[in-house]
Design a protein around this motif. Structure first.
Motif, PDB file in Angstrom:
ATOM      1  N   UNK A 249       0.801  -1.224   0.000  1.00 12.26           N
ATOM      2  CA  UNK A 249       0.000   0.000   0.000  1.00 12.26           C
ATOM      3  C   UNK A 249       0.831   1.270   0.000  1.00 12.26           C
ATOM      4  N   UNK A 250       0.392   2.223  -0.778  1.00  7.62           N
ATOM      5  CA  UNK A 250       0.903   3.577  -0.689  1.00  7.62           C
ATOM      6  C   UNK A 250       0.066   4.280   0.389  1.00  7.62           C
TER       7      UNK A 250
ATOM      8  N   UNK B  72       7.759   7.483   2.893  1.00  9.46           N
ATOM      9  CA  UNK B  72       6.358   7.743   3.224  1.00  9.46           C
ATOM     10  C   UNK B  72       6.087   9.238   3.342  1.00  9.46           C
ATOM     11  N   UNK B  73       7.010   9.965   3.961  1.00  8.17           N
ATOM     12  CA  UNK B  73       6.852  11.416   4.069  1.00  8.17           C
ATOM     13  C   UNK B  73       6.932  12.064   2.686  1.00  8.17           C
ATOM     14  N   UNK B  74       7.777  11.525   1.820  1.00  6.63           N
ATOM     15  CA  UNK B  74       7.884  12.057   0.467  1.00  6.63           C
ATOM     16  C   UNK B  74       6.588  11.854  -0.307  1.00  6.63           C
ATOM     17  N   UNK B  75       5.945  10.711  -0.105  1.00  2.00           N
ATOM     18  CA  UNK B  75       4.692  10.425  -0.787  1.00  2.00           C
ATOM     19  C   UNK B  75       3.592  11.409  -0.403  1.00  2.00           C
ATOM     20  N   UNK B  76       3.450  11.668   0.885  1.00  2.35           N
ATOM     21  CA  UNK B  76       2.359  12.540   1.339  1.00  2.35           C
ATOM     22  C   UNK B  76       2.679  14.013   1.135  1.00  2.35           C
ATOM     23  N   UNK B  77       3.932  14.322   0.783  1.00  3.88           N
ATOM     24  CA  UNK B  77       4.306  15.713   0.512  1.00  3.88           C
ATOM     25  C   UNK B  77       3.469  16.291  -0.618  1.00  3.88           C
ATOM     26  N   UNK B  78       3.194  15.478  -1.628  1.00  5.98           N
ATOM     27  CA  UNK B  78       2.466  15.956  -2.804  1.00  5.98           C
ATOM     28  C   UNK B  78       1.049  15.404  -2.911  1.00  5.98           C
ATOM     29  N   UNK B  79       0.666  14.523  -1.989  1.00  4.98           N
ATOM     30  CA  UNK B  79      -0.686  13.951  -2.021  1.00  4.98           C
ATOM     31  C   UNK B  79      -1.018  13.483  -0.607  1.00  4.98           C
ATOM     32  N   UNK B  80      -1.682  14.350   0.150  1.00  4.07           N
ATOM     33  CA  UNK B  80      -1.901  14.112   1.574  1.00  4.07           C
ATOM     34  C   UNK B  80      -2.665  12.819   1.835  1.00  4.07           C
ATOM     35  N   UNK B  81      -2.265  12.126   2.865  1.00  4.56           N
ATOM     36  CA  UNK B  81      -2.912  10.895   3.292  1.00  4.56           C
ATOM     37  C   UNK B  81      -2.158  10.344   4.478  1.00  4.56           C
ATOM     38  N   UNK B  82      -2.690   9.327   5.111  1.00  3.82           N
ATOM     39  CA  UNK B  82      -1.975   8.707   6.213  1.00  3.82           C
ATOM     40  C   UNK B  82      -1.179   7.521   5.694  1.00  3.82           C
ATOM     41  N   UNK B  83      -0.220   7.057   6.491  1.00  3.39           N
ATOM     42  CA  UNK B  83       0.661   5.976   6.084  1.00  3.39           C
ATOM     43  C   UNK B  83       0.257   4.674   6.757  1.00  3.39           C
TER      44      UNK B  83
ATOM     45  N   UNK C 263      13.968  -3.550  -5.051  1.00  6.91           N
ATOM     46  CA  UNK C 263      14.767  -2.532  -4.394  1.00  6.91           C
ATOM     47  C   UNK C 263      13.964  -1.236  -4.239  1.00  6.91           C
ATOM     48  N   UNK C 264      13.169  -0.903  -5.242  1.00  8.27           N
ATOM     49  CA  UNK C 264      12.325   0.288  -5.158  1.00  8.27           C
ATOM     50  C   UNK C 264      11.274   0.112  -4.072  1.00  8.27           C
ATOM     51  N   UNK C 265      10.652  -1.054  -4.033  1.00  9.82           N
ATOM     52  CA  UNK C 265       9.638  -1.288  -3.009  1.00  9.82           C
ATOM     53  C   UNK C 265      10.254  -1.304  -1.613  1.00  9.82           C
ATOM     54  N   UNK C 266      11.483  -1.789  -1.512  1.00  9.94           N
ATOM     55  CA  UNK C 266      12.180  -1.800  -0.221  1.00  9.94           C
ATOM     56  C   UNK C 266      12.404  -0.382   0.275  1.00  9.94           C
ATOM     57  N   UNK C 267      12.873   0.494  -0.609  1.00 11.22           N
ATOM     58  CA  UNK C 267      13.106   1.873  -0.223  1.00 11.22           C
ATOM     59  C   UNK C 267      11.799   2.580   0.123  1.00 11.22           C
ATOM     60  N   UNK C 268      10.739   2.201  -0.579  1.00 13.64           N
ATOM     61  CA  UNK C 268       9.448   2.840  -0.367  1.00 13.64           C
ATOM     62  C   UNK C 268       8.920   2.585   1.039  1.00 13.64           C
ATOM     63  N   UNK C 269       9.282   1.460   1.607  1.00 12.20           N
ATOM     64  CA  UNK C 269       8.819   1.114   2.953  1.00 12.20           C
ATOM     65  C   UNK C 269       9.741   1.681   4.027  1.00 12.20           C
TER      66      UNK C 269
END
Length: 431
Positions: free
Chosen positions: A147-148, A344-355, A333-339
């Motif tokens: 999940x994102x 997670x903070x980078x993701x919500x920087x441009x699209x607000x939501x909870x993690x 490797x991308x999915x590993x970094x994503x977790x």
């Protein structure tokens, strides 16, 4: 239906939209042998194609982070609009191609059942997410996507218009209706809606269903029973959707809105021509770019009785890996970094939501302060992404039927019966 027929089924049903917000994931150890902080010549870079239906602008900070942390990987982000995403994706997958990483939503179970997605159950990243974030992307206990951030949708409102007209946040559906009448009497358009899309009416009606039906503990197993064909929306949801349809019968949503696109409705709201606009954080940046001075807020969908209200939402989209990718190690490797908390903070920087990553706390900001009580109560739900096996085809059919209700061509009961019929057809086809 036997598995060999699933590609045909996908061709028929994956033209539906994902109806969601965003998502994120990660995987096992550093499979590529390259350190995320190490250096790599451009000649050594492996190209990983990510196909997503959320625009690049909603991923900008995250994509920049991937570029900086994974110099051995060249990430190519391919945006495909929601209306055509599954058509494009399905065509590529049927040809044995497709992106390395796929943004998925409610169609995850269909893609996984057809063998298009890599199973991620035993990857180390899986245990880093709470179970509620993984469930929508699992089949028979096996995880196929990570999940994102969560998504949520409510009613954006212009705080200045509310304040200048002594309007308070509605705590009941009657108050919500009355706000529209009061603003209309003053010559102010109360709510705009891009009803050219089938999504907003579908979601708004389910907002009331959340308040009155899913808030009742006796209905907690309804969606699983719905999957099995044991219960019908046209029976269980009817009283609440009929209550919601007052926004149509009392002239709040009007036929002319069927000609408005989401972009047109957004512009109308952002420029102060309407007091309210239903949407989610993915539109916040665009709204504020159009009008940086707008005093923006959001409140939840209110219920028939006073309470904190409910938002429509939950786990949004997620990242899945194409089972036929030639670059499994780099995709993992991308999915590993994503977790990681940083991602997670980078993701919500441009699209607000909870993690959904354990231990990560996200501050959604002042815009969503009026939703805080609903968030704390856990009043965020979207049945088609959370539990329904054939969620996207069902809600698309339902939403399009609601457009016909607005046009005066169908009744609410008929719209719900259409959704039930799609569920029955899909269930029998998948047997």
């Amino acid at each position: 239906m036997k598995k060999r027929w699933l590609p045909m089924l996908l061709s028929a049903v994956l033209a539906t939209s994902i109806v969601a917000g965003c998502g994120n994931g990660q995987s096992a150890g550093n499979s590529s042998g390259s350190s995320p902080s190490g250096k790599a010549d451009k000649e050594e870079q492996v190209e990983i194609r990510i196909m997503g239906y959320n625009p690049e602008s909603t991923r900008a900070t995250y994509l920049k982070m991937l570029e900086e942390k994974l110099p051995n990987i060249k990430v190519v982000f391919e945006f495909v609009s929601l209306d055509n995403f599954n058509n494009v994706l399905n065509s590529q997958l049927q040809a044995g191609q497709g992106p390395d990483i796929i943004e998925v939503g409610g169609e995850t179970r269909l893609l996984a059942s057809a063998g298009h997605l890599m199973e991620l159950t035993d990857e180390s990243f899986t245990s880093k997410y709470v179970q509620s974030g993984l469930t929508p992307f699992s089949v028979n206990g096996k995880v196929y996507a990570a999940p994102l951030q969560s998504w949520h949708e409510g009613i954006y409102y212009n705080k200045a218009i509310f304040r200048e007209n002594d309007i308070k946040i509605p705590r009941t559906f009657d108050e919500f209706i009355q706000i529209h009448k009061d603003l209309s009497a003053k010559g102010i358009k109360p709510q705009t809606m891009g009803a050219q899309s089938w999504e907003p009416m579908m979601k708004q009606s389910i907002g009331l269903v959340n308040n009155e039906f899913y808030s009742n503990p006796e209905n907690q197993d309804f969606d699983e029973r719905f999957n099995r064909g044991e219960v019908k929306l046209a029976e269980a949801w009817l009283p609440y959707v009929e209550q919601w349809s007052r926004v149509i019968t009392e002239g709040i949503l009007t036929k002319d809105m069927l000609g408005l696109s989401n972009d047109q409705a957004l512009d109308e709201f952002a420029t102060g021509k309407a007091a309210m606009f239903e949407s989610g954080p993915w539109d916040e940046v665009t709204i504020m770019k159009k009008n940086p001075d707008l005093e923006l807020g959001m409140f939840p969908f209110p219920g028939l009785t006073e309470g904190p209200g409910w938002l429509v939402g939950g786990p949004g989209s997620a990242l899945a890996i194409n089972a036929k990718t030639a670059h499994k190690a780099e995709a993992l490797q991308i999915l590993e970094l994503t977790a990681t908390p940083e991602a997670q903070q980078a993701l919500v920087k441009d699209n607000a939501g909870s993690s959904f990553l354990k231990g990560v706390d996200i501050d959604l900001g002042e815009v969503y302060a009026d939703c805080e009580e609903a968030f704390k109560a856990g009043n965020v739900y979207a049945p088609w992404t959370a539990v329904w096996i054939s969620g996207n085809p069902i809600v698309e059919g339902y939403g399009k039927s609601l457009q016909e209700v607005l046009a005066g061509m169908k009744t609410v009961k008929q719209a719900l019966e259409d959704a039930d019929n799609i569920n029955d057809t899909m269930r029998k086809t998948l047997e």
